[in-house]
Write a protein that holds these residues in place. Structure first.
Motif, PDB file in Angstrom:
ATOM      1  N   SER A   9       0.825  -1.206   0.000  1.00  0.00           N
ATOM      2  CA  SER A   9       0.000   0.000   0.000  1.00  0.00           C
ATOM      3  C   SER A   9       0.861   1.258   0.000  1.00  0.00           C
ATOM      4  N   PHE A  10       0.189   2.383  -0.129  1.00  0.00           N
ATOM      5  CA  PHE A  10       0.793   3.706   0.063  1.00  0.00           C
ATOM      6  C   PHE A  10      -0.269   4.539   0.762  1.00  0.00           C
ATOM      7  N   PRO A  11       0.064   5.152   1.911  1.00  0.00           N
ATOM      8  CA  PRO A  11      -0.966   5.768   2.752  1.00  0.00           C
ATOM      9  C   PRO A  11      -1.869   6.780   2.045  1.00  0.00           C
ATOM     10  N   LEU A  12      -1.358   7.515   1.082  1.00  0.00           N
ATOM     11  CA  LEU A  12      -2.148   8.567   0.452  1.00  0.00           C
ATOM     12  C   LEU A  12      -2.778   8.141  -0.873  1.00  0.00           C
ATOM     13  N   SER A  13      -2.710   6.864  -1.178  1.00  0.00           N
ATOM     14  CA  SER A  13      -3.344   6.339  -2.391  1.00  0.00           C
ATOM     15  C   SER A  13      -4.758   5.864  -2.085  1.00  0.00           C
ATOM     16  N   GLY A  14      -5.738   6.466  -2.760  1.00  0.00           N
ATOM     17  CA  GLY A  14      -7.112   6.022  -2.580  1.00  0.00           C
ATOM     18  C   GLY A  14      -7.341   4.622  -3.112  1.00  0.00           C
ATOM     19  N   HIS A  15      -6.615   4.255  -4.173  1.00  0.00           N
ATOM     20  CA  HIS A  15      -6.730   2.892  -4.693  1.00  0.00           C
ATOM     21  C   HIS A  15      -6.265   1.888  -3.636  1.00  0.00           C
ATOM     22  N   ALA A  16      -5.130   2.165  -3.015  1.00  0.00           N
ATOM     23  CA  ALA A  16      -4.623   1.274  -1.976  1.00  0.00           C
ATOM     24  C   ALA A  16      -5.554   1.294  -0.760  1.00  0.00           C
ATOM     25  N   HIS A  17      -6.071   2.481  -0.428  1.00  0.00           N
ATOM     26  CA  HIS A  17      -6.933   2.577   0.741  1.00  0.00           C
ATOM     27  C   HIS A  17      -8.180   1.723   0.589  1.00  0.00           C
ATOM     28  N   ARG A  18      -8.749   1.665  -0.621  1.00  0.00           N
ATOM     29  CA  ARG A  18      -9.992   0.886  -0.758  1.00  0.00           C
ATOM     30  C   ARG A  18      -9.738  -0.592  -0.483  1.00  0.00           C
ATOM     31  N   ALA A  19      -8.546  -1.092  -0.813  1.00  0.00           N
ATOM     32  CA  ALA A  19      -8.218  -2.490  -0.525  1.00  0.00           C
ATOM     33  C   ALA A  19      -8.061  -2.712   0.980  1.00  0.00           C
ATOM     34  N   VAL A  20      -7.334  -1.808   1.635  1.00  0.00           N
ATOM     35  CA  VAL A  20      -7.132  -1.910   3.084  1.00  0.00           C
ATOM     36  C   VAL A  20      -8.455  -1.722   3.814  1.00  0.00           C
ATOM     37  N   LEU A  21      -9.250  -0.757   3.371  1.00  0.00           N
ATOM     38  CA  LEU A  21     -10.542  -0.490   3.994  1.00  0.00           C
ATOM     39  C   LEU A  21     -11.432  -1.722   3.933  1.00  0.00           C
ATOM     40  N   PHE A  22     -11.502  -2.355   2.774  1.00  0.00           N
ATOM     41  CA  PHE A  22     -12.395  -3.508   2.660  1.00  0.00           C
ATOM     42  C   PHE A  22     -11.925  -4.669   3.527  1.00  0.00           C
ATOM     43  N   ALA A  23     -10.631  -4.928   3.536  1.00  0.00           N
ATOM     44  CA  ALA A  23     -10.120  -6.000   4.390  1.00  0.00           C
ATOM     45  C   ALA A  23     -10.490  -5.749   5.845  1.00  0.00           C
ATOM     46  N   SER A  24     -10.410  -4.491   6.258  1.00  0.00           N
ATOM     47  CA  SER A  24     -10.739  -4.139   7.636  1.00  0.00           C
ATOM     48  C   SER A  24     -12.237  -4.262   7.902  1.00  0.00           C
ATOM     49  N   LEU A  25     -13.057  -3.733   6.997  1.00  0.00           N
ATOM     50  CA  LEU A  25     -14.510  -3.823   7.170  1.00  0.00           C
ATOM     51  C   LEU A  25     -14.977  -5.270   7.230  1.00  0.00           C
ATOM     52  N   ALA A  26     -14.373  -6.110   6.408  1.00  0.00           N
ATOM     53  CA  ALA A  26     -14.794  -7.505   6.322  1.00  0.00           C
ATOM     54  C   ALA A  26     -14.172  -8.381   7.402  1.00  0.00           C
ATOM     55  N   GLY A  27     -13.305  -7.791   8.227  1.00  0.00           N
ATOM     56  CA  GLY A  27     -12.686  -8.556   9.298  1.00  0.00           C
ATOM     57  C   GLY A  27     -11.681  -9.583   8.796  1.00  0.00           C
ATOM     58  N   ILE A  28     -11.048  -9.290   7.668  1.00  0.00           N
ATOM     59  CA  ILE A  28     -10.075 -10.203   7.083  1.00  0.00           C
ATOM     60  C   ILE A  28      -8.697  -9.883   7.662  1.00  0.00           C
ATOM     61  N   LYS A  29      -8.065 -10.860   8.266  1.00  0.00           N
ATOM     62  CA  LYS A  29      -6.745 -10.649   8.855  1.00  0.00           C
ATOM     63  C   LYS A  29      -5.765 -10.257   7.762  1.00  0.00           C
ATOM     64  N   HIS A  30      -5.078  -9.132   7.964  1.00  0.00           N
ATOM     65  CA  HIS A  30      -4.175  -8.648   6.919  1.00  0.00           C
ATOM     66  C   HIS A  30      -3.045  -7.833   7.512  1.00  0.00           C
ATOM     67  N   ASP A  31      -1.948  -7.815   6.802  1.00  0.00           N
ATOM     68  CA  ASP A  31      -0.817  -6.955   7.127  1.00  0.00           C
ATOM     69  C   ASP A  31      -0.684  -5.922   6.017  1.00  0.00           C
ATOM     70  N   VAL A  32      -0.473  -4.669   6.389  1.00  0.00           N
ATOM     71  CA  VAL A  32      -0.275  -3.601   5.412  1.00  0.00           C
ATOM     72  C   VAL A  32       1.215  -3.343   5.275  1.00  0.00           C
ATOM     73  N   ILE A  33       1.705  -3.449   4.053  1.00  0.00           N
ATOM     74  CA  ILE A  33       3.112  -3.216   3.763  1.00  0.00           C
ATOM     75  C   ILE A  33       3.214  -1.901   2.998  1.00  0.00           C
ATOM     76  N   ASP A  34       3.702  -0.863   3.656  1.00  0.00           N
ATOM     77  CA  ASP A  34       3.823   0.429   2.984  1.00  0.00           C
ATOM     78  C   ASP A  34       4.973   0.410   1.988  1.00  0.00           C
ATOM     79  N   VAL A  35       4.694   0.900   0.790  1.00  0.00           N
ATOM     80  CA  VAL A  35       5.692   0.951  -0.282  1.00  0.00           C
ATOM     81  C   VAL A  35       6.203   2.388  -0.393  1.00  0.00           C
ATOM     82  N   ASP A  36       7.501   2.548  -0.400  1.00  0.00           N
ATOM     83  CA  ASP A  36       8.123   3.877  -0.471  1.00  0.00           C
ATOM     84  C   ASP A  36       8.123   4.364  -1.919  1.00  0.00           C
ATOM     85  N   LEU A  37       7.023   4.989  -2.331  1.00  0.00           N
ATOM     86  CA  LEU A  37       6.923   5.457  -3.711  1.00  0.00           C
ATOM     87  C   LEU A  37       7.930   6.572  -3.993  1.00  0.00           C
TER      88      LEU A  37
END
Length: 207
Positions: A9-37
């Motif tokens: 992911s990248f914190p300020l990317s809305g595309h990345a945020h929608r993936a992280v948001l859905f995993a969180s809403l759905a209760g899917i165990k996940h790790d977020v790996i920030d990419v240094d763009l």
């Protein structure tokens, strides 16, 4: 070692945020790996091996690697959270329509307007604002009398449009005229597991 899925992911990317948001809403165990763009990590050999396009987000789930934010939403819903993707053909087609909207008019409207102000992208301000007004008006009309975009419950359609719509003010696009859109955003933000995308200094001034 964690058995969770990995979302690059990248914190300020809305595309990345929608993936992280859905995993969180759905209760899917996940790790977020920030990419240094800024440091070019997305162009590194290791990252390009995951996604030759050099873009976030990228999902790793065991041996499965899924790129493209909307594709990730579909994958996660199908595998882990089927209630977010209706199986009724008409409703599923409606969801697909909004995924296309997120990849089209929302990307070229509010998302692009934000790219100009936050990242100094060399894009046409007038075009992005006109596109944003068109798509927000369309969404607002569709949401009249509705709590969610499709059916009577939240779906990946709502998740797909959330991030860049909620952050439209960072691109100088006001949400004030769109009462129904703002109500949908509030409904999403009230869901268990909601995680916000960080607002930039521009966004804090515009909010």
């Amino acid at each position: 070692m964690s058995n969770a899925i990995r979302i690059h992911s990248f914190p300020l990317s809305g595309h990345a945020h929608r993936a992280v948001l859905f995993a969180s809403l759905a209760g899917i165990k996940h790790d977020v790996i920030d990419v240094d763009l800024a440091g070019g990590e997305h162009k590194s050999e290791a990252f390009l091996a995951l996604n030759p396009a050099g873009q976030v987000p990228v999902l790793e789930d065991g041996d499965a690697v899924v790129c493209d934010s909307n594709a990730i939403l579909v994958y996660l819903a199908r595998k882990y959270a089927p209630s977010y993707l209706p199986t009724d053909p008409v409703l599923e087609a409606e969801v697909q329509k909004f995924l296309t909207l997120a990849a089209g008019e929302i990307a070229f409207g509010p998302a692009a307007a934000r790219l100009i102000t936050v990242f100094n992208a060399p894009l046409d301000v007038e075009f992005t604002h006109a596109t944003a007004a068109k798509v927000l008006g369309k969404l607002d009309a569709h949401l009249e009398g509705r709590d969610w975009l499709v059916g009577a419950a939240p779906s990946i359609a709502d998740v797909a449009i959330y991030s860049y719509t909620a952050h439209a003010p960072e691109g100088g696009v006001s949400l004030e005229p769109y009462t129904n859109v703002r109500r949908l955003l509030a409904n999403i933000e009230a869901l268990d597991g909601f995680v916000p995308m960080p607002r930039t200094a521009v966004g804090l001034q515009a909010a």
